[in-house]
Design an enzyme around this catalytic site. Structure first.
Site, mmCIF file in Angstrom:
data_model
loop_
_atom_site.group_PDB
_atom_site.id
_atom_site.type_symbol
_atom_site.label_atom_id
_atom_site.label_comp_id
_atom_site.label_asym_id
_atom_site.label_seq_id
_atom_site.Cartn_x
_atom_site.Cartn_y
_atom_site.Cartn_z
ATOM 1 N N GLU A 135 0.613 -1.325 0.084
ATOM 2 C CA GLU A 135 0.075 -0.038 -0.083
ATOM 3 C C GLU A 135 0.799 1.336 -0.081
ATOM 4 O O GLU A 135 2.171 1.075 0.368
ATOM 5 C CB GLU A 135 -0.771 -0.046 1.138
ATOM 6 C CG GLU A 135 -0.261 0.121 2.383
ATOM 7 C CD GLU A 135 -0.854 -0.506 3.851
ATOM 8 O OE1 GLU A 135 -1.333 -1.507 3.615
ATOM 9 O OE2 GLU A 135 -0.714 0.071 4.963
ATOM 10 N N LYS A 137 2.864 4.757 1.111
ATOM 11 C CA LYS A 137 3.554 5.094 2.032
ATOM 12 C C LYS A 137 3.017 6.515 2.090
ATOM 13 O O LYS A 137 3.568 7.432 1.557
ATOM 14 C CB LYS A 137 4.878 4.927 2.287
ATOM 15 C CG LYS A 137 5.528 5.248 3.608
ATOM 16 C CD LYS A 137 6.964 5.105 3.802
ATOM 17 C CE LYS A 137 7.647 5.123 5.017
ATOM 18 N NZ LYS A 137 7.819 6.646 5.388
ATOM 19 N N ASP A 139 2.816 10.593 3.157
ATOM 20 C CA ASP A 139 3.979 11.296 3.753
ATOM 21 C C ASP A 139 3.103 12.500 4.433
ATOM 22 O O ASP A 139 3.010 13.429 4.049
ATOM 23 C CB ASP A 139 4.585 11.979 2.399
ATOM 24 C CG ASP A 139 5.886 12.222 2.915
ATOM 25 O OD1 ASP A 139 6.394 12.214 4.119
ATOM 26 O OD2 ASP A 139 6.484 13.094 1.960
ATOM 27 N N ARG A 158 3.193 10.140 17.167
ATOM 28 C CA ARG A 158 4.295 9.188 17.457
ATOM 29 C C ARG A 158 5.141 9.354 18.593
ATOM 30 O O ARG A 158 5.513 8.574 19.365
ATOM 31 C CB ARG A 158 4.858 8.809 16.224
ATOM 32 C CG ARG A 158 6.214 7.884 16.475
ATOM 33 C CD ARG A 158 6.311 7.088 15.190
ATOM 34 N NE ARG A 158 7.826 7.604 14.623
ATOM 35 C CZ ARG A 158 8.294 7.113 13.646
ATOM 36 N NH1 ARG A 158 7.647 6.384 12.842
ATOM 37 N NH2 ARG A 158 9.473 7.529 13.288
ATOM 38 N N TYR A 248 -4.114 2.497 8.646
ATOM 39 C CA TYR A 248 -3.742 1.513 7.930
ATOM 40 C C TYR A 248 -3.334 0.344 8.703
ATOM 41 O O TYR A 248 -2.658 -0.523 8.209
ATOM 42 C CB TYR A 248 -2.559 1.825 6.870
ATOM 43 C CG TYR A 248 -1.527 2.767 7.650
ATOM 44 C CD1 TYR A 248 -0.633 2.420 8.677
ATOM 45 C CD2 TYR A 248 -1.379 4.026 7.410
ATOM 46 C CE1 TYR A 248 0.290 3.102 9.266
ATOM 47 C CE2 TYR A 248 -0.422 5.047 7.874
ATOM 48 C CZ TYR A 248 0.428 4.566 9.009
ATOM 49 O OH TYR A 248 1.242 5.365 9.867
ATOM 50 N N LYS A 344 11.459 3.089 -0.597
ATOM 51 C CA LYS A 344 11.270 4.733 -0.889
ATOM 52 C C LYS A 344 11.403 4.926 -2.031
ATOM 53 O O LYS A 344 12.249 4.339 -3.051
ATOM 54 C CB LYS A 344 12.510 4.787 0.131
ATOM 55 C CG LYS A 344 12.318 4.792 1.396
ATOM 56 C CD LYS A 344 11.727 5.787 2.156
ATOM 57 C CE LYS A 344 12.382 6.412 3.286
ATOM 58 N NZ LYS A 344 11.541 7.523 4.004
ATOM 59 N N CYS A 438 15.622 50.642 -2.363
ATOM 60 C CA CYS A 438 14.653 49.685 -3.538
ATOM 61 C C CYS A 438 16.067 49.593 -4.566
ATOM 62 O O CYS A 438 16.786 50.342 -5.241
ATOM 63 C CB CYS A 438 13.966 50.446 -4.484
ATOM 64 S SG CYS A 438 13.240 49.802 -5.692
ATOM 65 N N CYS A 441 14.623 51.700 -7.927
ATOM 66 C CA CYS A 441 14.586 53.065 -8.033
ATOM 67 C C CYS A 441 15.425 53.697 -6.862
ATOM 68 O O CYS A 441 15.278 55.007 -6.855
ATOM 69 C CB CYS A 441 13.207 53.378 -8.186
ATOM 70 S SG CYS A 441 12.463 53.250 -6.521
ATOM 71 N N CYS A 456 9.189 49.216 -1.410
ATOM 72 C CA CYS A 456 9.438 50.487 -2.031
ATOM 73 C C CYS A 456 7.979 51.160 -2.228
ATOM 74 O O CYS A 456 7.226 50.458 -3.097
ATOM 75 C CB CYS A 456 9.997 49.892 -3.267
ATOM 76 S SG CYS A 456 10.077 51.625 -4.355
ATOM 77 N N CYS A 461 7.927 53.778 -9.308
ATOM 78 C CA CYS A 461 9.080 52.880 -9.247
ATOM 79 C C CYS A 461 9.034 51.865 -10.583
ATOM 80 O O CYS A 461 8.001 51.275 -10.620
ATOM 81 C CB CYS A 461 9.398 52.058 -8.196
ATOM 82 S SG CYS A 461 10.361 50.515 -8.191
HETATM 83 P P1 AMP Z 1 9.678 6.185 8.637
HETATM 84 O O1 AMP Z 1 9.471 7.366 9.474
HETATM 85 O O2 AMP Z 1 10.383 6.522 7.256
HETATM 86 O O3 AMP Z 1 10.645 5.271 9.364
HETATM 87 O O4 AMP Z 1 8.543 5.320 8.171
HETATM 88 C C1 AMP Z 1 7.680 4.974 8.911
HETATM 89 C C2 AMP Z 1 6.398 5.726 9.025
HETATM 90 O O5 AMP Z 1 5.794 5.769 7.796
HETATM 91 C C3 AMP Z 1 5.281 5.149 10.079
HETATM 92 O O6 AMP Z 1 5.739 5.850 11.393
HETATM 93 C C4 AMP Z 1 4.212 6.070 9.489
HETATM 94 O O7 AMP Z 1 4.018 7.031 9.996
HETATM 95 C C5 AMP Z 1 4.599 5.959 8.005
HETATM 96 N N1 AMP Z 1 3.302 5.465 7.103
HETATM 97 C C6 AMP Z 1 2.994 5.988 5.870
HETATM 98 N N2 AMP Z 1 2.213 5.190 5.342
HETATM 99 C C7 AMP Z 1 2.239 4.004 6.142
HETATM 100 C C8 AMP Z 1 1.469 2.752 5.797
HETATM 101 N N3 AMP Z 1 0.683 2.511 4.836
HETATM 102 N N4 AMP Z 1 1.861 1.710 6.835
HETATM 103 C C9 AMP Z 1 2.658 2.125 7.730
HETATM 104 N N5 AMP Z 1 3.389 3.254 7.858
HETATM 105 C C10 AMP Z 1 3.007 4.165 7.251
HETATM 106 ZN ZN ZN Z 2 11.398 51.194 -6.212
#
Ligand code: AMP
Ligand code: ZN
Length: 699
Positions: A135, A137, A139, A158, A248, A344, A438, A441, A456, A461
């Protein structure tokens, strides 16, 4: 979560309630239905991204519920939709212990790493084949959610993995997260769910724009924005940022004696499906069950190619052993589980040297420092300069010329400097000195007290004059083709153009002996300029470049007057009555129309033949499409989407954001998308072609 039958039934109840609301007859007896209806529509909107109700109607129903609950506070339930946003500020974020440690994930970067992972899993388990669930990851910022007796009782970050900060107030306002879910049907009285809180790309950009407008530095990426939002003390402020969540993982369950857990919990994929069924937004559609590690690799790569198309950021994929029993026997190290690994994607960060700083003057006189970089590729794009916004930003990040800097480009978002790599300094780096004059000018720069930008304030100008003209002719403003940025700069230098009215008194014969201008291109330019005189009023208002007045506000303003100069007589109070106009915007508009030079410029424009009247206003009730709602899908055979929308609006029609029962017409072109499928299911929607639309417009 909602079967077809449920959906129809909730939709029916919605209509009943809307009718009752009209006659103000929603009463105490309806309170449960009302909540059910609101939850249903939250789910449609936030989890399925497929609303069936307009925002307006939702708000109206929401207000009815608030009213009833105000009158009868004893009827309030902890999971009522009104209970998402806390009224009080959060005083602190207490440290809490996680039920199960929140670990990090081990990383992999290529097929070799993945095969290694697979080999270890097989060695440890003694199995010859292992099924994985893969699935995205996400961000964002990870979150732990505890539900007790079906109610969300605690959300925590966390932290160090053992202990995190409790952020329940801010998490409750994430509307894609159910405040209650029926775990008790299986005897589960306590459950911990893990997920990722994020901000989608669009909301992130919007948020950064609003920071910039206030002269505040923007954030480097949506991840930081999500993490920062979780720690805001004001829950209403947090609500504005529109956080989302994907869940998840089920990390802990406690069930009463004698109860039997659902069999789907025996696999990871099954638990994602179960969470989805309970109303959570889990990656149940995004996941894939893979029979071997080669399949895993292929899925990861195919997803990486999709990365830019997704509405939110992902930085990789997560591969998990699908069998939960096997997960448990594999266990974990002190750092990460042995049954999962992250794959990654290519980094969107890079380091390079900051070689210098240039100071640019914008159309409002704001002086923006721009860092010059040793060109470097980030996520496939070469970056050689990055705005570093203002003096405070430079100080806060302690940026110096000669520094190695870490830069990041999150999706399509403009690249940002994340930080200077201070450890790599050699001692020769130079502080960035902000000019006091500026750069164009040479007049003295000024800074207002609560603002972060230096300006400015010389209205003549050259830098500002040129930028104002560039904005005036730009595509979303007066849209004068052929008078692009380069030409404007050139004409200004040649002293052929010194201000906005100068566009309409332009001496075309002076161009005849200029290189690069043939008879044809001069004619085209002439036609484009003349054609712009009849642009609708809202475009002219936007083109004037009044601070804080974007396209939407320009439309509001245009609709409020018969003639542009009516604004000369508008008081602050009158301005504040307009939709979405707050004190800052009103102040700026008022300021603009109190300035004699601006008024005289507008008068000159009128004399030169520009239309300052709101043509629509007088004819609005007679508009052919007055009050009718429209939506477009696919490519139209002749009209551009924006032009067609404009035509609909100019006849009093309204453009909706999505397919719902509110929609009157769906105009379809080539390769019509999912909107068409949806519209076909609602039999009150008329599906028409461009030709049919044109007929409607003519009638
Ligand atoms: P990292 O911070 O790079 O060590 O990656 C771990 C973190 O990825 C976990 O603590 C989660 O917050 C995040 N994460 C995002 N998507 C997922 C997913 N589908 N399953 C597990 N962790 C995930
Ligand atoms: Zn100016």
């Amino acid at each position: 979560m909602y079967s077809k039958k449920d959906t129809l039934s909730w939709q029916h109840q919605t209509e009943q309630l809307l009718k009752k609301q009209h006659s103000q007859a929603i009463g105490v007896k309806e309170v449960d239905t009302l909540r059910g209806v609101l939850r249903f529509h939250e789910y449609r909107y936030y989890v399925l991204n497929d609303p069936l109700l307009s925002d307006f109607e939702y708000d109206q129903l929401f207000k009815s519920l608030e009213k009833i609950e105000q009158e009868y506070p004893s009827l309030i339930t902890p999971d009522s939709p009104t209970q998402r946003v806390a009224k009080d500020l959060t005083r602190d974020f207490p440290t809490v212990q996680h039920l199960v440690p929140m670990l990090s994930l081990d990383n992999s970067y290529n097929a070799e790493d993945l095969r290694d992972f697979d080999r270890k899993v097989k060695e440890l388990s003694g199995l010859s084949s292992v099924v994985y669930c893969v699935e995205p990851k996400f961000d964002g910022s990870s979150i732990s959610l505890i539900y007790q007796n079906d109610l969300l009782v605690r959300a925590a970050t966390r932290g160090d993995g053992e202990q995190g900060d409790e952020v329940t107030n801010n998490v409750k306002q994430i509307r894609s997260l159910p405040l209650s879910a029926s775990f008790s049907q299986w005897g589960i009285d306590e459950i911990e769910i893990r997920g990722e809180v994020l901000i989608n790309k669009e909301n992130f950009e919007r948020f950064n724009q609003s920071l910039l407008q206030e002269g505040l530095p923007p954030l480097a990426n949506p991840r930081n924005a999500a993490a920062g939002t979780l720690r805001l003390k004001d829950p209403t402020e947090a609500a504005k940022r529109k956080l989302e969540v994907f869940v998840y993982h089920i990390s802990y369950t406690h069930a009463t004696k004698g109860s039997s857990l659902p069999p789907s919990l025996q696999t990871h994929a099954g638990s994602l499906d179960l969470l989805w069924e309970l109303g959570f937004r889990s990656p149940h559609r995004e996941k894939k069950i893979c029979q071997n590690i080669e399949e895993v690799m292929a899925y990861c790569l195919s997803y990486e190619a999709l990365r830019d198309e997704l509405p939110y950021e992902i930085d990789g994929m997560v591969i998990k052993v699908n069998d939960i029993g096997l997960q448990e026997s594999l266990g974990m190290t002190s750092h990460h589980p042995r049954w999962a690994v992250a794959f990654k994607f290519k980094a969107r960060q890079a380091t390079t040297q900051l070689t210098g700083v240039e100071f640019q003057v914008g159309r409002t006189g704001a002086v923006t420092p721009v860092a010059k970089l040793d060109p470097v590729a980030v996520g496939g794009v070469m970056v050689s300069s990055i705005s570093i916004h203002n003096q405070e930003y430079i100080q806060e990040k302690d940026l110096r010329i000669g520094d190695q800097v870490l830069i990041e480009r999150a999706g399509d978002v403009i690249p940002q400097i994340v930080k200077s790599l201070i450890e790599l300094r050699k001692g020769k780096e130079k502080k960035i000195v902000f000019p006091t004059q500026c750069p164009v000018c040479k007049s003295q720069l000024f800074k207002e007290e609560e603002e972060a930008v230096w300006r400015c304030i010389n209205i003549e100008c050259p830098a500002q004059v040129v930028e104002r003209i560039i904005h005036f002719v730009s595509k979303d403003a007066m849209d004068i083709r052929g008078l692009g940025e380069a030409n404007i700069r050139k004409f200004y230098e040649l002293q052929l153009l010194h201000d906005i009215p100068g566009i309409y008194t332009f001496n075309f014969s002076a161009l005849e002996n200029q290189e690069g201008f043939g008879k044809k291109s001069i004619e085209n330019l002439q036609t484009a300029i003349a054609g712009s005189k009849t642009q609708p009023l809202h475009r002219l208002i936007y083109a004037l470049g009044i601070r804080f007045v974007g396209e939407t506000t320009a439309r509001t303003l245009a609709a409020a007057v018969d003639h542009l100069l009516d604004f000369e007589k508008f008081s602050m109070e009158q301005l504040l009555e307009l939709e979405d106009v707050g004190p800052k915007v009103a102040g700026s508009i008022h300021h603009f129309f109190s300035n004699k030079d601006n008024i005289s410029m507008i008068r000159t424009l009128e004399k030169l033949g520009l239309s300052l009247r709101n043509e629509k206003k007088g004819s609005l009730p007679a508009g052919n499409l007055s009050g009718k709602t429209f939506l477009f899908t696919g490519t139209l055979p002749t009209l551009k989407r924006s032009a067609a929308e404009e035509m609909v609006r100019s006849e009093g029609g309204i453009i909706l954001g999505g397919v719902s029962a509110k929609l009157d017409y769906l105009v379809t072109g080539d390769e019509a998308g999912s909107k068409l499928e949806k519209a076909k299911k609602i039999n009150t929607i008329r599906i028409i072609s461009e030709a049919e639309l044109l007929k409607l417009l003519e009638r």
